[in-house]
Design an enzyme around this catalytic site. Structure first.
Site, PDB file in Angstrom:
ATOM      1  CG  HIS A  94      -1.674  -1.030   1.000  1.00 24.96           C
ATOM      2  ND1 HIS A  94      -2.165  -2.076   2.593  1.00 24.96           N
ATOM      3  CD2 HIS A  94      -2.786  -1.558   0.416  1.00 24.96           C
ATOM      4  CE1 HIS A  94      -2.819  -3.213   2.343  1.00 24.96           C
ATOM      5  NE2 HIS A  94      -3.371  -2.457   0.806  1.00 24.96           N
TER       6      HIS A  94
ATOM      7  CD  GLU B  86      -0.325   0.213   4.345  1.00 22.95           C
ATOM      8  OE1 GLU B  86       0.486  -0.451   5.153  1.00 22.95           O
ATOM      9  OE2 GLU B  86      -1.815   0.165   4.882  1.00 22.95           O
TER      10      GLU B  86
ATOM     11  CG  HIS C 171       1.065  -4.111   5.045  1.00 28.92           C
ATOM     12  ND1 HIS C 171       0.719  -3.725   4.496  1.00 28.92           N
ATOM     13  CD2 HIS C 171       1.998  -5.147   4.782  1.00 28.92           C
ATOM     14  CE1 HIS C 171      -0.332  -4.694   3.363  1.00 28.92           C
ATOM     15  NE2 HIS C 171       0.834  -5.398   3.801  1.00 28.92           N
TER      16      HIS C 171
ATOM     17  CD  GLU D 219      -1.563  -4.334   8.950  1.00 30.34           C
ATOM     18  OE1 GLU D 219      -0.182  -2.868   9.406  1.00 30.34           O
ATOM     19  OE2 GLU D 219      -2.117  -5.153   8.173  1.00 30.34           O
TER      20      GLU D 219
END
EC number: 3.5.1.96
Length: 322
Positions: free
Chosen positions: A53, A56, A147, A210
């Site tokens: 993405h 990010e 991410h 994450e």
């Protein structure tokens, strides 16, 4: 190749596409694709990916610093590594994706999306992993996909692991804890993520990490992730990581909330954090006559997003594991 990130963001092809580093050889395989091979024989292969993405950016900056340490010789390389910056065009534009979410496309699912730069890139990345893993005899295969989350979270750093038929290896889970992950979420069904693809097709031990919240380049406080950076440095150099950490909490996915039409309503506001708890019977979402409620005593939400495109996931519901 000490300017890999700059070349990726500018879309520039380097004049020299292979060379020597400090104890390793490097090959530029294409935009956002860099292979590193130690001079000494190794039986471990690692995919290090970020930027699937494009908004990010913290993990991309982390990988850039790791590459600088490798090229300077301050960090020794003991794995074959494929570094992947997943969506170069979205990274350059500072947006999540240009057309469609690539992390729903892997495992051939890109064929179900309208053709775009993301579908072509997903196919390219699938082929890159196939080539990378088939060109060596790695006894150990890992994939760490870095991410950041759209929302804030009750756990600043957490991991999401793909569905897997075999038990997870304890040293892999231990490393995730040493990397500062406060929670691990275990999927129970296949999906279109990059990590599910590498796990299902190549037997890799894979995890989506994450790390904090999505911010533009140069606005990230990377000190929040020092423990993760240190664990990655230790991993690359073959050094044992610290065992003095609290084991991550464990959750498993019990249901998925999917948006099917414009009638969909998710009853969570923009301030709802990842891992917010909901009691049994709570109404989570509605769509026409369909009501989604909490069925366990307590469930925790992950990735709530009411504005996803129709047919996509609007949230996951979890339960805590002992």
């Amino acid at each position: 190749m000490d300017n890999f990130l700059a070349l990726t963001l500018s879309g520039t092809t380097p004049r020299v596409t292979q060379g020597k580093g400090a104890g390793f050889r490097w090959r530029w395989l294409g935009h956002g694709l860099l292979e590193l091979t130690p001079d000494a024989p190794v039986d471990r292969a690692l995919i290090l990916s970020a930027g699937i993405h494009g908004n990010e950016t913290a993990p991309v900056e982390m990988l850039d610093k790791l590459l600088s340490a490798l090229y300077s010789g301050s960090l020794t390389l003991t794995w074959r590594v494929l570094v992947v910056l997943g969506n170069p065009q979205a990274l350059a534009a500072g947006i999540r994706y240009c057309h469609s979410d690539m992390n729903r496309m892997f495992g051939g699912r890109w064929q179900s999306f309208a053709e775009s730069d993301e579908t072509r890139r997903a196919r390219e990345l699938e082929l890159s992993l196939e080539t990378f893993f088939s060109s060596g005899q790695a006894r150990v295969r890992w994939h760490l996909d870095l991410h950041t989350a759209i929302r804030g979270s009750h756990h600043l750093r957490f991991g999401v692991l793909p569905q897997r038929d075999r038990p997870w290896e304890t040293d892999f889970l231990a490393w995730l804890g040493a990397a500062g992950l406060e929670a691990l979420v275990f999927h129970q069904a296949p999906g279109g993520t990059f990590t599910h693809f590498s796990s299902e097709h190549f037997g890799a031990l894979s995890c989506t990490l994450e790390l904090g919240k999505a911010l533009p380049f140069r606005q990230n406080d990377l000190t929040q992730f020092n423990v993760t950076s240190q664990a990655l440095s230790a991993l690359l150099s073959g050094v044992e990581t610290s065992t003095s950490f609290s084991p991550p909490l464990r959750y498993r996915v019990v249901s998925q909330i999917t948006r099917h039409s414009d009638k969909f309503a998710l009853y969570m506001d923009a301030q709802t954090l990842n891992f917010t708890a909901f009691a049994k019977g709570t109404l989570l979402a509605e769509e026409g006559d369909k009501r989604v409620t909490v069925t366990h005593d307590v469930e925790y939400v992950l990735f709530p997003n009411p504005s996803v495109a129709c047919g996509l996931r609007a949230g996951l519901m979890l339960e805590r594991l002992p």
